[in-house]
Each structure stands twice: as structure tokens, then as C-alpha cells.
Design a protein around this motif. Sequence first.
Motif, PDB file in Angstrom:
ATOM      1  N   LEU A 165      -6.266 -12.400 -14.473  1.00  0.00           N
ATOM      2  CA  LEU A 165      -7.212 -11.250 -15.007  1.00  0.00           C
ATOM      3  C   LEU A 165      -6.103 -10.139 -15.278  1.00  0.00           C
ATOM      4  O   LEU A 165      -5.405  -9.731 -14.359  1.00  0.00           O
ATOM      5  CB  LEU A 165      -8.211 -10.906 -14.274  1.00  0.00           C
ATOM      6  CG  LEU A 165      -9.481 -11.780 -14.402  1.00  0.00           C
ATOM      7  CD1 LEU A 165     -10.530 -10.802 -13.440  1.00  0.00           C
ATOM      8  CD2 LEU A 165     -10.173 -11.219 -15.831  1.00  0.00           C
ATOM      9  N   PRO A 166      -6.424  -9.271 -16.328  1.00  0.00           N
ATOM     10  CA  PRO A 166      -5.498  -8.204 -16.445  1.00  0.00           C
ATOM     11  C   PRO A 166      -6.125  -7.007 -15.786  1.00  0.00           C
ATOM     12  O   PRO A 166      -7.067  -6.347 -15.873  1.00  0.00           O
ATOM     13  CB  PRO A 166      -5.506  -7.691 -18.115  1.00  0.00           C
ATOM     14  CG  PRO A 166      -6.810  -8.171 -18.411  1.00  0.00           C
ATOM     15  CD  PRO A 166      -7.242  -9.562 -17.760  1.00  0.00           C
ATOM     16  N   LEU A 167      -5.416  -6.701 -14.572  1.00  0.00           N
ATOM     17  CA  LEU A 167      -5.748  -5.717 -13.678  1.00  0.00           C
ATOM     18  C   LEU A 167      -4.659  -4.588 -13.545  1.00  0.00           C
ATOM     19  O   LEU A 167      -3.253  -5.034 -13.723  1.00  0.00           O
ATOM     20  CB  LEU A 167      -5.823  -6.143 -12.337  1.00  0.00           C
ATOM     21  CG  LEU A 167      -7.301  -7.063 -12.066  1.00  0.00           C
ATOM     22  CD1 LEU A 167      -7.189  -7.400 -10.656  1.00  0.00           C
ATOM     23  CD2 LEU A 167      -8.413  -6.465 -12.409  1.00  0.00           C
ATOM     24  N   THR A 168      -4.908  -3.064 -13.410  1.00  0.00           N
ATOM     25  CA  THR A 168      -4.102  -2.483 -13.555  1.00  0.00           C
ATOM     26  C   THR A 168      -2.676  -2.319 -12.503  1.00  0.00           C
ATOM     27  O   THR A 168      -1.480  -2.014 -12.899  1.00  0.00           O
ATOM     28  CB  THR A 168      -4.555  -1.002 -13.753  1.00  0.00           C
ATOM     29  OG1 THR A 168      -5.264  -1.133 -12.777  1.00  0.00           O
ATOM     30  CG2 THR A 168      -5.153  -0.626 -14.917  1.00  0.00           C
ATOM     31  N   ASP A 169      -2.940  -3.017 -11.304  1.00  0.00           N
ATOM     32  CA  ASP A 169      -2.134  -2.795 -10.330  1.00  0.00           C
ATOM     33  C   ASP A 169      -1.206  -3.872  -9.989  1.00  0.00           C
ATOM     34  O   ASP A 169      -0.906  -4.231  -8.720  1.00  0.00           O
ATOM     35  CB  ASP A 169      -2.972  -2.442  -9.011  1.00  0.00           C
ATOM     36  CG  ASP A 169      -3.975  -3.444  -8.648  1.00  0.00           C
ATOM     37  OD1 ASP A 169      -4.313  -4.012  -9.343  1.00  0.00           O
ATOM     38  OD2 ASP A 169      -4.126  -3.302  -7.516  1.00  0.00           O
ATOM     39  N   ARG A 170      -1.192  -4.835 -10.889  1.00  0.00           N
ATOM     40  CA  ARG A 170      -0.640  -6.111 -10.579  1.00  0.00           C
ATOM     41  C   ARG A 170       0.763  -6.297 -11.175  1.00  0.00           C
ATOM     42  O   ARG A 170       1.003  -6.294 -12.533  1.00  0.00           O
ATOM     43  CB  ARG A 170      -1.307  -7.341 -11.180  1.00  0.00           C
ATOM     44  CG  ARG A 170      -2.933  -7.494 -10.558  1.00  0.00           C
ATOM     45  CD  ARG A 170      -3.344  -8.725 -11.182  1.00  0.00           C
ATOM     46  NE  ARG A 170      -4.231  -9.436 -10.139  1.00  0.00           N
ATOM     47  CZ  ARG A 170      -4.949 -10.390 -10.373  1.00  0.00           C
ATOM     48  NH1 ARG A 170      -5.079 -11.061 -11.708  1.00  0.00           N
ATOM     49  NH2 ARG A 170      -5.930 -10.937  -9.437  1.00  0.00           N
ATOM     50  N   LEU A 197      -3.036 -15.761  -2.358  1.00  0.00           N
ATOM     51  CA  LEU A 197      -3.073 -15.044  -3.580  1.00  0.00           C
ATOM     52  C   LEU A 197      -2.748 -13.457  -3.219  1.00  0.00           C
ATOM     53  O   LEU A 197      -2.101 -12.511  -3.831  1.00  0.00           O
ATOM     54  CB  LEU A 197      -4.266 -15.059  -4.330  1.00  0.00           C
ATOM     55  CG  LEU A 197      -4.563 -16.598  -5.161  1.00  0.00           C
ATOM     56  CD1 LEU A 197      -5.975 -16.691  -5.126  1.00  0.00           C
ATOM     57  CD2 LEU A 197      -3.554 -16.690  -6.035  1.00  0.00           C
ATOM     58  N   TYR A 198      -3.445 -13.076  -2.277  1.00  0.00           N
ATOM     59  CA  TYR A 198      -3.100 -11.739  -1.488  1.00  0.00           C
ATOM     60  C   TYR A 198      -1.636 -11.389  -1.413  1.00  0.00           C
ATOM     61  O   TYR A 198      -1.233 -10.560  -1.855  1.00  0.00           O
ATOM     62  CB  TYR A 198      -3.496 -11.448  -0.244  1.00  0.00           C
ATOM     63  CG  TYR A 198      -4.888 -10.706   0.148  1.00  0.00           C
ATOM     64  CD1 TYR A 198      -5.235  -9.493  -0.432  1.00  0.00           C
ATOM     65  CD2 TYR A 198      -5.998 -11.384   0.883  1.00  0.00           C
ATOM     66  CE1 TYR A 198      -6.412  -8.908  -0.288  1.00  0.00           C
ATOM     67  CE2 TYR A 198      -7.072 -10.665   0.885  1.00  0.00           C
ATOM     68  CZ  TYR A 198      -7.386  -9.570   0.416  1.00  0.00           C
ATOM     69  OH  TYR A 198      -8.978  -9.298   0.547  1.00  0.00           O
ATOM     70  N   LYS A 250       1.005 -11.396  -4.021  1.00  0.00           N
ATOM     71  CA  LYS A 250       1.227 -10.074  -4.775  1.00  0.00           C
ATOM     72  C   LYS A 250       2.025  -9.040  -4.173  1.00  0.00           C
ATOM     73  O   LYS A 250       2.473  -8.068  -4.641  1.00  0.00           O
ATOM     74  CB  LYS A 250      -0.267  -9.437  -5.267  1.00  0.00           C
ATOM     75  CG  LYS A 250      -0.952 -10.202  -6.047  1.00  0.00           C
ATOM     76  CD  LYS A 250      -0.504 -10.518  -7.458  1.00  0.00           C
ATOM     77  CE  LYS A 250      -1.432 -11.283  -8.333  1.00  0.00           C
ATOM     78  NZ  LYS A 250      -1.692 -12.633  -7.878  1.00  0.00           N
ATOM     79  N   GLN A 251       2.446  -9.116  -2.985  1.00  0.00           N
ATOM     80  CA  GLN A 251       3.132  -8.162  -2.069  1.00  0.00           C
ATOM     81  C   GLN A 251       4.711  -8.299  -2.273  1.00  0.00           C
ATOM     82  O   GLN A 251       5.337  -9.245  -3.019  1.00  0.00           O
ATOM     83  CB  GLN A 251       2.841  -8.494  -0.372  1.00  0.00           C
ATOM     84  CG  GLN A 251       1.526  -8.118   0.093  1.00  0.00           C
ATOM     85  CD  GLN A 251       1.486  -8.621   1.533  1.00  0.00           C
ATOM     86  OE1 GLN A 251       2.345  -9.427   1.936  1.00  0.00           O
ATOM     87  NE2 GLN A 251       0.277  -8.292   2.099  1.00  0.00           N
TER      88      GLN A 251
END
Lengths: 295, 295
Positions: free
Chosen positions: A110-115, A180-181, A184-185
Motif C-alpha cells: 500500500l502506498p503510505l507516506t512514511d515507508r 513487517l514492523y 521497515k526499520q
Amino acid sequence: MALNLSHLPIKTRSFFCNSSAQPVSAAQNASYWSSIDADINTYLKKAIPIRSPETVFEPMHHLTFAAPTTTASALCVAACELFGGNRTQALPAASAIHLIHAAAYTHDHLPLTDRPRPESKPDIQHKFNPNIELLTGDGIAPFGFELLANSVDTTHPDRILRVVIEISRASGSQGLVDGLYREKQIVDQRSRFEFIEYVSKKKYGEMHACGAASGVILAGGDEEQIQKLRNFGLYAGTVRGMIEMKSGLEKKNIAQIEKIIIKFQQLAMKEMEGFQGKNAELISSLVTEPILCPA
Amino acid sequence: MALNLSHLPIKTRSFFCNSSAQPVSAAQNASYWSSIDADINTYLKKAIPIRSPETVFEPMHHLTFAAPTTTASALCVAACELFGGNRTQALPAASAIHLIHAAAYTHDHLPLTDRPRPESKPDIQHKFNPNIELLTGDGIAPFGFELLANSVDTTHPDRILRVVIEISRASGSQGLVDGLYREKQIVDQRSRFEFIEYVSKKKYGEMHACGAASGVILAGGDEEQIQKLRNFGLYAGTVRGMIEMKSGLEKKNIAQIEKIIIKFQQLAMKEMEGFQGKNAELISSLVTEPILCPA
């Protein structure tokens, strides 16, 4: 690159490379896993037809099959068959695992701004807008539990309930979601290997552990058998995750990650030592990665 | 506004207004529902402590309780008690319903580029970034199924499995998710009432139907009792949804939507006709809305 496998026992080595010494041929192996995938696919196509309301079911159908298959689902069926269960018994659980995986795959893109999206992971083609994809993921996941609870094996509701727990744990905050959390780190190089190992365990290992344990539970296996297959699944899934994740590494770091991969392969094989026969060999083949066995 | 209720039978009217003729007082009523909410809250606080890994469990804990409570959860407990079940039996299912609702609430407030957000629905305060909120929602929902499958009532695994099916259906593509899909659609004035009715049924009605039916199933009620309470829940939830949605309507349209609301209130009351006693009255009070009964 050619790996030195001479430190491994002969039996283990034979699983690592598709040599002629392997009792189950590469062709038999591929055919077994693809027949499972085909059966899961058929089961899901029947369970999720494109029906009314089409605005809901068309994206659900599409996004269920847009996600790549996961060997965690297939392992569920294979583990059930290893302990004398039949395929029909395991298909709802295997499909539920695929649905959880497909929902996570959809949400992961999903396109999320903070990824932060690394260059090595290009975006997929989106057939629907973000709102529909978000909601469809939310609809796909519980449907897996519905399939499972509706299972044909009504003589053993306690086994089905145990599998509900297995799948919800592996897919939730102590398994897939945690992986998944962390994925992204942003991590520094020093902790990079630990990071890959942790994410691989959580994102891939736990789902494979769940698949394998669920298959044994459904077949009526005992606690020791459940535990051995759960461990095998955890190691095998972690190996598969690390192989996927190492593609983003610099060349100089690949040898080090492959050492960790081999450690987990050995651990996985150890869990399968007590089990004999064609099915045990087919399952063990999950930790044989062609990438480590260049012809 | 004062509604003319003279067309309703006396018995029905007494539920619509907190008149002195009502055997269960408004205070008793409020105290019953808030005691259920408090018990669900306590159960969930124990089930979701802030523990390691905190990066996962802190948002999970926060977002579980950031969502407003839903009467669908409370109705599950009340329906179980109506048929002689005890509260402990119903708390896992009621909590699972709250978790599904909290996950949907979290995802419903995610900032996505393609979501029309009406002025009447201001954004909530976000404590975490979108990626964390997305994943936390994905972790919260399956945890509900885990709680349910781990229920204390192991003597009736078949009932628990039936409730798994109830909850996955109501929360998925034929219930809540469908309602949330439609809610985002832009509709013309002509179809506005049908739209509100449809979204209210799917988004609120189905979850209340599921809550009520699940409570009866867990208490060991028969099929007729399950069906009556399911119908009651569907109508009562739809009423609550329509009352919430009518706030966005122009004044001239409010009278018309209130007619539809009264129709559903009557249908709800009809389902409860065969049941007597304090608990039946407490449940019936769910369709009594103060907004329709100005002092």
C-alpha cells in the motif's frame, strides 16, 4: 559461488544439492510441491468466486491470487500427509495461511507516506485504489478463519481450534506483523545480520512453523511430532527468508549470511532425522535451495 | 424534535422513551451496559499488556483502547446472560468483536490519498505513523480469534468454532468490510436513504447481529433463539448506524430517515416479544435512543 559442504554429514549434504544420490529426484520434488499449490489454488478459487457484490469480490479474488504462493501453506499440507492425514483435511488451514499471507502482501504494498522503499523492491502494479486494497486485505484475512472453522473435519473441533490459535499467533503481533514492523526499520551495518535473521524468523519462519505444526495437529500427530515439525518449519522458513533478503546485500557480506543460512539448514535437517520415507524427504527438500547448489 | 409515537403499540413505546412506566430504569440500564463495558475493558487490558517487544505492543495496546466501544460487543455478553450463560463465557467473543472493530477503526482513519473525508468527520489524533497503524490493525484483528479459540469453555469447542465463523463473516467482505467500501462511495441524493440503510446494516447491523447470535450460541441457546437474537442485533445495529449517519443529513431529510429508524426499531422489538424479564428489557433498551426521546 561454490559452497563447501564437506563439514556436513552425508545425509544432510544430499538434501542440499540435487545430486543423483538423492532418493527423491528434483522432478518428483517439484511435482509434489506444485501439485499441492495447484490444490490450494483450486480450493481457494472455489471458495472465493467472483460473485455479488462484485465491487467487493472482484478485488478479493484478484488480490488473493496476485500474491505469490508461500511454501508455508504447502508445508501445512505436506506435514499433514507425512503423518497419514489426507490433503482435504489440510486444505482449509493451508488456504487460511495463504489468505493471511495475501492480506499482508497487499498491505505491504500500500502506498503510505512514511515507508522507505528500497530500490531493490520495486512497487507492484496496483489494479485497485489504495482504499479498496486496504479494505480488501482486511476482508481476506478473517475469511481464512471462516474457511478453517467451516472445515470438513467436524469430528475434531479441538484440532481446528488449535490451528486457529496457531494461525492467529503466527500472523499477529508476535509473528508476521512483528517481522513487517522491523523490516521497515533502518538498521546500521553492524546489526545487519541480526536484523536479517530476526526479520526472516518473524516474517517467514513463524508462518512456516505454524504451517508445519498445523498440518501435524490436523493429522492427529502427537506433541513431540508437532514440536519437531514446528521447529523444522521455523528453521526452513527462516532459511527461505534469509535467501530472499540476502539479495539486497553487498557481495562481501553474502558469504557471512550464507554461513548463518547453513546453520539453520542443519538445524532444520536435525529435526527431520527421526522421520523416514518419501514424504519426509520431500519436506526436507524445502531447505534445499538451488541458489546454494549451482549445478 | 418531538416524535409522534402514537402509532406504536404501548409496549413498544415504553422502550422508546425512558418513561416511569418502564420496568428497568434508565439508571439500571446505563449501569448494566457500563458494567459490561468495564468487564470487556478489564479482560482486554489483561490480554494485551504493554510487554516486550514494546514497539509492537505499545501501539497494539493504545489502538485497542483508542477506538470507541461498540454495543455489538456488549450485546454479545448481554445475549449470553439472557440465556443463562455467564459473563466469563462471553468475554473472549465480546473482546474479539471489539478488536475487529478497533482494527477497522484504526484502518478507517489511516491517511490514504484517495479517501474523500467529509467535513463532518474530522481526522483523529494519530499517535503513531501510518505504517505502524496499518500493521497494528493487522495484528489486532487475528488476536481476537486467538482469544476466542483459547476460551475457557473447552467443553464446547463446536460452539467456539461457530462463533469464529460468526465473527469472521460479520467482519469480512459480506459485513463490515462491505459497509466500509460503500461508505466511501459518493451517492446522489435520490439514493441517499437506501445508501444510509445499506451502510448501516453492513457496518453496524451485521456486527450487532453477530454479537447477539454469538452470545446465544455460547450460552447454548437453540436455533430459534439464535435467529431471533441475530435479527434483533441486525435491526438494533442498523438503527444505531442510521442514528450516527443522520447527523450528516440536511434538516429536511431527517424526518424521513427517522421514519426508517422507527421501522427498524419496531422490527427489533418484535424479535424480543417472546422473551421476558429484566435481561430481555435491558437488551431491548439498545434500540431506545435518547435522541428520539427528548426528556
